[in-house]
Design an enzyme around this catalytic site. Structure first.
Site, PDB file in Angstrom:
ATOM      1  N   TYR A 268     -46.772 -20.443  25.504  1.00  0.00           N
ATOM      2  CA  TYR A 268     -47.112 -20.351  24.151  1.00  0.00           C
ATOM      3  C   TYR A 268     -47.533 -21.908  24.002  1.00  0.00           C
ATOM      4  CZ  TYR A 268     -44.339 -16.142  24.578  1.00  0.00           C
ATOM      5  OH  TYR A 268     -44.112 -14.735  24.688  1.00  0.00           O
TER       6      TYR A 268
ATOM      7  N   GLN B  13     -34.588 -21.375  17.911  1.00  0.00           N
ATOM      8  CA  GLN B  13     -35.439 -21.513  18.857  1.00  0.00           C
ATOM      9  C   GLN B  13     -36.954 -21.705  18.082  1.00  0.00           C
ATOM     10  OE1 GLN B  13     -37.881 -19.344  21.877  1.00  0.00           O
ATOM     11  NE2 GLN B  13     -36.978 -20.801  23.348  1.00  0.00           N
TER      12      GLN B  13
ATOM     13  N   ARG C 295     -37.640 -26.784  25.410  1.00  0.00           N
ATOM     14  CA  ARG C 295     -37.557 -25.815  26.583  1.00  0.00           C
ATOM     15  C   ARG C 295     -38.903 -25.937  27.275  1.00  0.00           C
ATOM     16  NH1 ARG C 295     -37.070 -19.284  27.672  1.00  0.00           N
ATOM     17  NH2 ARG C 295     -35.250 -19.166  28.921  1.00  0.00           N
TER      18      ARG C 295
END
Length: 358
Positions: free
Chosen positions: A181, A100, A228
């Site tokens: 984020y 990721q 995601r």
């Protein structure tokens, strides 16, 4: 016993998966001080390889991308060498590895990064959060707004990190566009006050995430890339607006990302089932859905409802390296020890017990 649908094989991108479970990405803060994952990290992921698709913890693509103390990177030769050990161990135990790629953006502190610089973000807006550092919790400083040229450099960093992941032997990457984020910050109106082509409306706020995905897919192949998203997730001080605003944002974003034919969309779902169904209908390949608070009897619910193809496991997999075997057998699950989530070392990381053969 768990639902039969969990045990059906599935093709995801270039992978042939043995069932519909996966390891959800979870930060564990066990990297070396330079961001290299060591032998303990390889052991941890190797223990859980029976989950099939292993999605790693958030891994920074650059010095600016680091948010937390002890998180791994994937942009130096040392990082590549460390991740190669992880990939080899996972593969030797029958699993596949997706790294990721996570740029923390404003959710950072200078004490946690190699260059000790001010965090970066779409706009110079303080998230009003604290960050844990080596000297304890500290207020996050106000970030510096990225210039357009720096946005392009950041996209190039994602591209380089994806290439580095493949060089390390990973099967693909997941772009982290969720959970407060950097990519999520660009999507959120209360964190993105830009007046240029990267802010101001749904199309512009989506631009950075789309360009990152385009660059990564071009670099390593769309069928080795997942993304995601977490619509309306209120982490990191983000507020994406009312339900209609969120739906407009994600209908546009997912519609544009769908054109890239990425390997999967991974939704961290927080409650808008109508939106989830519409995203599922718009997405041409695999969909992964994870929810907070899901019990073992609910693991297959989204698959059975036609909303997901794969159900990633978080806490269950963290505390049970043999969770697949336990679920198949209807065996009891170990309880998670929250005190050892982020402390470093083997305790609460690689020392959870496995079933003893009868």
């Amino acid at each position: 016993m768990t639902a039969p649908s969990l045990w059906q094989p599935f093709t995801l991108g270039r992978l042939e998966l043995p069932h519909r479970l996966a390891l959800a990405p979870m930060t564990r803060n066990r990297a070396e001080t330079d961001g290299t994952p060591g032998d303990l990290v390889a052991e941890y992921y190797g223990q859980r390889a029976s989950l099939g698709l292993i999605i790693t913890e958030g891994t920074q693509p650059s010095d600016d991308g680091q948010g937390y103390f002890g998180t791994p990177g994937i942009y130096t030769e040392q990082h590549i060498a460390g991740w190669r050990k992880v990939a080899d161990t996972v593969h030797a135990n029958g699993g596949a590895l997706y790294i990721q790629l996570m740029h923390a953006g404003r959710i950072s502190h200078p004490d946690n990064t190699p260059h000790h610089r001010q965090p970066v973000a779409p706009s110079a807006i303080n998230p009003e959060q604290e960050m844990f550092t080596a000297t304890g919790p500290q207020p996050i400083p106000t970030p510096r707004e990225l210039s357009v040229a720096e946005i392009q450099s950041t996209i190039a960093e994602f591209r380089h990190a994806a290439a580095s992941a493949i060089a390390a032997g990973a099967d693909g990457v997941e772009i982290h566009g969720a959970n407060g984020y950097l990519l999520h910050q660009f999507l959120s109106p209360n964190a993105n006050h830009r007046k240029d082509s990267y802010g101001g409306n749904v199309e512009n706020r989506s631009r950075f995430a789309i360009e990152v995905a385009q660059a990564v897919a071009e670099e390593i192949g769309a069928d080795r890339v997942g993304i995601r998203l977490s619509p309306a997730m209120p982490l990191g001080g983000l507020d994406e607006g009312d339900t209609e605003t969120v739906r407009l944002q994600y209908h546009h974003l997912v519609g544009e990302l769908a054109k890239l034919q990425l390997a999967f969309l991974h939704v961290h779902h927080v409650g808008d089932d109508e939106l989830l169904r519409s995203l599922r209908e718009a997405w041409p390949t695999a969909v992964l859905v994870v929810r907070y608070g899901r019990g073992r009897e609910q693991i297959a619910d989204d698959i059975d409802a036609g909303l997901a193809d794969i159900a990633p496991l978080g806490r269950f997999a963290l505390a049970n390296p043999d969770v697949v075997e336990r679920l198949r057998a209807g065996a009891p699950l170990n309880e998670l020890d929250p005190a050892t989530l982020y402390v470093g070392g083997a305790a609460g990381y690689t020392d959870y017990p496995v079933l003893t053969p009868a």
